[in-house]
Design a protein around this motif. Sequence first.
Motif, short mmCIF file in Angstrom:
data_model
loop_
_atom_site.label_atom_id
_atom_site.label_comp_id
_atom_site.label_asym_id
_atom_site.label_seq_id
_atom_site.Cartn_x
_atom_site.Cartn_y
_atom_site.Cartn_z
N GLU A 9 -28.54 37.08 36.56
CA GLU A 9 -29.60 37.41 38.05
C GLU A 9 -28.44 38.66 38.09
O GLU A 9 -29.34 39.81 38.30
CB GLU A 9 -29.55 36.66 38.90
N ALA A 10 -27.17 38.35 38.38
CA ALA A 10 -26.64 39.53 38.53
C ALA A 10 -25.07 39.65 37.73
O ALA A 10 -24.97 38.43 37.75
CB ALA A 10 -25.95 39.42 40.12
N LEU A 11 -24.87 40.46 37.42
CA LEU A 11 -23.24 40.46 36.47
C LEU A 11 -22.60 41.61 36.15
O LEU A 11 -22.57 42.12 36.87
CB LEU A 11 -24.04 40.73 34.88
N ARG A 12 -21.04 41.50 36.55
CA ARG A 12 -20.23 42.31 37.33
C ARG A 12 -18.82 42.61 36.46
O ARG A 12 -18.76 41.42 35.53
CB ARG A 12 -19.75 41.92 38.69
N LEU A 13 -19.39 43.85 35.68
CA LEU A 13 -18.42 44.46 34.47
C LEU A 13 -17.40 45.06 35.09
O LEU A 13 -17.45 46.10 36.04
CB LEU A 13 -18.74 44.60 33.01
N GLN A 14 -16.23 45.05 34.39
CA GLN A 14 -15.31 46.05 34.14
C GLN A 14 -15.50 47.80 33.33
O GLN A 14 -16.41 46.94 31.76
CB GLN A 14 -13.81 45.16 34.35
N GLU A 15 -15.46 48.09 33.18
CA GLU A 15 -15.35 49.65 32.89
C GLU A 15 -14.92 48.58 30.51
O GLU A 15 -13.91 49.12 31.45
CB GLU A 15 -14.45 50.92 33.58
N GLY A 16 -16.06 49.26 30.50
CA GLY A 16 -15.09 48.70 28.66
C GLY A 16 -15.80 47.65 28.52
O GLY A 16 -14.94 46.83 27.39
N VAL A 107 -21.05 47.81 36.92
CA VAL A 107 -20.17 48.01 36.30
C VAL A 107 -18.56 48.80 36.93
O VAL A 107 -19.05 49.70 37.55
CB VAL A 107 -20.41 48.82 34.58
N ASN A 108 -17.69 48.21 37.42
CA ASN A 108 -16.65 48.62 37.68
C ASN A 108 -15.57 49.63 37.05
O ASN A 108 -15.06 49.20 35.95
CB ASN A 108 -15.77 47.66 38.50
N PRO A 109 -15.53 50.61 37.80
CA PRO A 109 -14.27 51.64 37.11
C PRO A 109 -12.91 51.07 36.83
O PRO A 109 -12.59 49.64 37.82
CB PRO A 109 -14.59 52.35 37.40
#
Lengths: 109, 114
Positions: A9-16, A107-109
């Motif tokens: 449902e939700a996904l958090r990723l780091q940049e790259g 997507v977090n910087p």
Amino acid sequence: EDQVTQSPEALRLQEGESSSLNCSYTVSGLRGLFWYRQDPGKGPEFLFTLYSAGEEKEKERLKATITKKESFLHITAPKPEDSATYLCAVLASGSRLTFGEGTQLTVNP
Amino acid sequence: DAGITQSPRHKVTETGTPVTLRCHQTENHRYMYWYRQDPGHGLRLIHYSYGVKDTDKGEVSDGYSVSRSKTEDFLLTLESATSSQTSVYFCAISSGVWQAKPNTFGSGTRLTVV
């Protein structure tokens, strides 16, 4: 009844940090599977159409693939501007377009 | 969103009042759609149009009516608004055959029924 289930449902990723979104579907006679991107406060924006198992489509950091039961949206080396909700929809023979609930990607910087 | 304008963008209305949402396109596309989007549901089709004065029901059409007197305009009317019709409404257009995927969506109308 046609069914479309998107995960997660939700996904958090780091940049790259590459990852994949899933769209599982149950339909009779697939005529097409569509991916859309939706930004907050806006309508969906069309990304890709896939018609049959084995087909692939690419656009910048996004690549969509499909099997007989599911489709994946692969995101390679994502950037913060890729943050959005990604919607999957299927069109089956003799029926209307059915949308999934979407995967909210951050997507977090 | 190029080619589609929805109005109003936001509206608060009282239960029992009629409400009309407008969709205007400049693409001269034949097919126009009204969807609603709610948490826990995917986009759901309310009504669609395949030409001037040609409209048909979608999967959640109860309580809604539509009209299309010109190619460019597609109106959605809530005859007597209820709280269950609080939602975000999207208009979409398509140049393809019936029920081809909508090519372009408007920016939406957020409707609150109090």
